[in-house]
Motif scaffolding. Structure first.
Motif, PDB file in Angstrom:
ATOM      1  N   PHE A  62      15.038   8.372   7.292  1.00  0.00           N
ATOM      2  CA  PHE A  62      13.785   9.119   7.303  1.00  0.00           C
ATOM      3  C   PHE A  62      12.691   8.371   6.548  1.00  0.00           C
ATOM      4  O   PHE A  62      11.509   8.429   6.911  1.00  0.00           O
ATOM      5  N   ALA A  63      13.066   7.657   5.470  1.00  0.00           N
ATOM      6  CA  ALA A  63      12.083   7.017   4.593  1.00  0.00           C
ATOM      7  C   ALA A  63      11.243   5.970   5.314  1.00  0.00           C
ATOM      8  O   ALA A  63      10.094   5.722   4.919  1.00  0.00           O
ATOM      9  N   VAL A  64      11.769   5.336   6.364  1.00  0.00           N
ATOM     10  CA  VAL A  64      11.010   4.272   7.026  1.00  0.00           C
ATOM     11  C   VAL A  64       9.825   4.830   7.801  1.00  0.00           C
ATOM     12  O   VAL A  64       8.922   4.070   8.184  1.00  0.00           O
ATOM     13  N   PHE A  65       9.790   6.148   8.029  1.00  0.00           N
ATOM     14  CA  PHE A  65       8.718   6.751   8.820  1.00  0.00           C
ATOM     15  C   PHE A  65       7.610   7.344   7.956  1.00  0.00           C
ATOM     16  O   PHE A  65       6.553   7.693   8.486  1.00  0.00           O
ATOM     17  N   VAL A  66       7.833   7.490   6.663  1.00  0.00           N
ATOM     18  CA  VAL A  66       6.853   8.157   5.800  1.00  0.00           C
ATOM     19  C   VAL A  66       6.103   7.118   4.970  1.00  0.00           C
ATOM     20  O   VAL A  66       6.577   5.986   4.792  1.00  0.00           O
ATOM     21  N   GLY A  96       8.316   7.657   0.301  1.00  0.00           N
ATOM     22  CA  GLY A  96       9.581   6.930   0.215  1.00  0.00           C
ATOM     23  C   GLY A  96      10.003   6.710  -1.229  1.00  0.00           C
ATOM     24  O   GLY A  96      11.195   6.771  -1.556  1.00  0.00           O
ATOM     25  N   LEU A  97       9.024   6.491  -2.098  1.00  0.00           N
ATOM     26  CA  LEU A  97       9.311   6.328  -3.521  1.00  0.00           C
ATOM     27  C   LEU A  97       9.857   7.624  -4.104  1.00  0.00           C
ATOM     28  O   LEU A  97      10.813   7.617  -4.887  1.00  0.00           O
ATOM     29  N   TYR A  98       9.251   8.740  -3.703  1.00  0.00           N
ATOM     30  CA  TYR A  98       9.752  10.044  -4.141  1.00  0.00           C
ATOM     31  C   TYR A  98      11.199  10.241  -3.693  1.00  0.00           C
ATOM     32  O   TYR A  98      12.051  10.674  -4.472  1.00  0.00           O
ATOM     33  N   LEU A  99      11.485   9.914  -2.451  1.00  0.00           N
ATOM     34  CA  LEU A  99      12.840  10.091  -1.920  1.00  0.00           C
ATOM     35  C   LEU A  99      13.847   9.232  -2.677  1.00  0.00           C
ATOM     36  O   LEU A  99      14.959   9.683  -2.974  1.00  0.00           O
ATOM     37  N   THR A 100      13.461   8.007  -3.005  1.00  0.00           N
ATOM     38  CA  THR A 100      14.374   7.107  -3.711  1.00  0.00           C
ATOM     39  C   THR A 100      14.717   7.639  -5.088  1.00  0.00           C
ATOM     40  O   THR A 100      15.890   7.673  -5.496  1.00  0.00           O
ATOM     41  N   SER A 149       0.820  -1.197   0.000  1.00  0.00           N
ATOM     42  CA  SER A 149       0.000   0.000   0.000  1.00  0.00           C
ATOM     43  C   SER A 149       0.860   1.255   0.000  1.00  0.00           C
ATOM     44  O   SER A 149       1.797   1.373   0.795  1.00  0.00           O
ATOM     45  N   LEU A 150       0.521   2.208  -0.881  1.00  0.00           N
ATOM     46  CA  LEU A 150       1.291   3.456  -0.955  1.00  0.00           C
ATOM     47  C   LEU A 150       1.071   4.332   0.273  1.00  0.00           C
ATOM     48  O   LEU A 150       1.832   5.268   0.505  1.00  0.00           O
ATOM     49  N   GLY A 151       0.055   4.025   1.056  1.00  0.00           N
ATOM     50  CA  GLY A 151      -0.225   4.831   2.241  1.00  0.00           C
ATOM     51  C   GLY A 151       0.341   4.262   3.520  1.00  0.00           C
ATOM     52  O   GLY A 151       0.111   4.813   4.601  1.00  0.00           O
ATOM     53  N   THR A 152       1.109   3.179   3.427  1.00  0.00           N
ATOM     54  CA  THR A 152       1.661   2.517   4.614  1.00  0.00           C
ATOM     55  C   THR A 152       3.137   2.833   4.780  1.00  0.00           C
ATOM     56  O   THR A 152       3.894   2.821   3.815  1.00  0.00           O
ATOM     57  N   SER A 153       3.539   3.134   6.004  1.00  0.00           N
ATOM     58  CA  SER A 153       4.954   3.319   6.301  1.00  0.00           C
ATOM     59  C   SER A 153       5.512   2.033   6.887  1.00  0.00           C
ATOM     60  O   SER A 153       4.773   1.225   7.464  1.00  0.00           O
ATOM     61  N   LEU A 205       9.212  -6.064   1.564  1.00  0.00           N
ATOM     62  CA  LEU A 205      10.116  -6.277   0.441  1.00  0.00           C
ATOM     63  C   LEU A 205      10.304  -5.007  -0.378  1.00  0.00           C
ATOM     64  O   LEU A 205      11.433  -4.670  -0.773  1.00  0.00           O
ATOM     65  N   VAL A 206       9.222  -4.281  -0.634  1.00  0.00           N
ATOM     66  CA  VAL A 206       9.322  -3.052  -1.430  1.00  0.00           C
ATOM     67  C   VAL A 206      10.134  -2.008  -0.679  1.00  0.00           C
ATOM     68  O   VAL A 206      11.021  -1.361  -1.244  1.00  0.00           O
ATOM     69  N   TYR A 207       9.848  -1.847   0.614  1.00  0.00           N
ATOM     70  CA  TYR A 207      10.629  -0.907   1.422  1.00  0.00           C
ATOM     71  C   TYR A 207      12.096  -1.323   1.477  1.00  0.00           C
ATOM     72  O   TYR A 207      13.005  -0.484   1.403  1.00  0.00           O
ATOM     73  N   GLY A 208      12.336  -2.638   1.615  1.00  0.00           N
ATOM     74  CA  GLY A 208      13.715  -3.117   1.651  1.00  0.00           C
ATOM     75  C   GLY A 208      14.469  -2.761   0.384  1.00  0.00           C
ATOM     76  O   GLY A 208      15.633  -2.345   0.433  1.00  0.00           O
ATOM     77  N   ALA A 209      13.793  -2.892  -0.763  1.00  0.00           N
ATOM     78  CA  ALA A 209      14.427  -2.558  -2.043  1.00  0.00           C
ATOM     79  C   ALA A 209      14.724  -1.066  -2.133  1.00  0.00           C
ATOM     80  O   ALA A 209      15.817  -0.651  -2.546  1.00  0.00           O
ATOM     81  N   LEU A 210      13.758  -0.227  -1.729  1.00  0.00           N
ATOM     82  CA  LEU A 210      13.953   1.219  -1.803  1.00  0.00           C
ATOM     83  C   LEU A 210      15.068   1.680  -0.860  1.00  0.00           C
ATOM     84  O   LEU A 210      15.916   2.502  -1.237  1.00  0.00           O
ATOM     85  N   ILE A 211      15.080   1.152   0.347  1.00  0.00           N
ATOM     86  CA  ILE A 211      16.108   1.539   1.316  1.00  0.00           C
ATOM     87  C   ILE A 211      17.485   1.078   0.849  1.00  0.00           C
ATOM     88  O   ILE A 211      18.483   1.804   1.002  1.00  0.00           O
TER      89      ILE A 211
END
Length: 249
Positions: A212-216, A221-225, A143-147, A163-169
């Motif tokens: 910071f990305a893990v909190f938003v 987070g996609l924007y930041l990446t 979900s794009l709305g989940t941190s 998994l998606v967050y792991g890839a972005l981070i």
């Protein structure tokens, strides 16, 4: 009082919501369920393209700071026992060169409102009094709305989100490491900014975006990446166009 119900703020959020949902609808035939994520990426690229002139100004500022490094070292040696005179002479040097120690910080400041808007659009259940359909959008099942912190702290657990967050981070950490190695600041003898502790702290700042990305929400987070990856490529190109003086170190 709900600050987001304040008419000017609500109008800005509603306009941003309309742009993002409209763009997602246009991309839906090509991106499918990831249309909103694709819209975020496209908007990120557009914003970064608009900020290219600011990036050029930042590169020139870095070139100027590198050129001034020998003069700064000389000022440090002459006035290291007189902090007030040292500060005055340093600021006078920057003034004479029509620059400042903070030159080049504008890209970060200009993007802060964008992060804030994305954060809000994918956090609130309603925007300007109507339901927020953006919260139903996903990227590879996340979900794009989940941190990441929100998912781990309150649930429900989602493997796609992890998994998606792991890839972005991971991408952000790799970009940060490359940036740290390639764009190390020019040290100035006897300067507080060149102390081992300060240099370690400045190196750690490269990884702040990933932290910071893990909190938003995932959309932010996609924007930041995308923006950190763009920034690295842009800095590499501009470093070739505006190289620091060979005797700057």
């Amino acid at each position: 009082m709900d600050i987001y119900a304040f008419p000017p703020i609500a109008a800005i959020l509603d306009a941003a919501y309309s742009v993002l949902t409209g763009l997602a609808d246009l991309l839906a035939p090509f991106a499918g369920a990831a249309a909103a994520a694709a819209a975020v990426i496209l908007i990120t690229l557009l914003i970064r393209a608009l900020l290219i002139p600011v990036g050029i100004s930042q590169a020139r500022a870095e070139q100027t700071r590198a050129r001034l490094a020998p003069k700064l070292r000389e000022i440090q040696k002459r006035h290291k026992k007189n902090p007030e005179r040292l500060q005055r002479e340093t600021m006078q040097l920057y003034k004479d060169e029509n620059t400042s120690p903070l030159a080049g910080c504008l890209p970060v400041l200009l993007q802060a409102p964008v992060i804030g808007i994305l954060y809000t659009l994918f956090l609130r259940t309603d925007i300007a009094g109507h339901a927020n359909d953006l919260l139903a959008h996903e990227l590879f099942g996340a979900s794009l709305g989940t941190s990441l912190v929100g998912m781990l702290a309150t649930g429900p657990f989602s493997l796609p989100t992890l998994l998606v967050y792991g890839a972005l981070i991971a991408i952000m950490i790799v970009v940060a490491e490359i940036t740290r190695r390639v764009f190390q600041p020019v040290p100035v003898d006897d300067s507080p900014l060149s102390s081992p502790g300060m240099l370690r702290m400045m190196s750690a700042l490269h990884y702040l975006t990933a932290a910071f990305a893990v909190f938003v929400p995932l959309a932010a987070g996609l924007y930041l990446t995308v923006t950190v990856a763009w920034t690295l490529v842009q800095r590499v190109i501009l470093r070739r166009l505006y190289p620091p003086p060979v005797n700057a170190g």
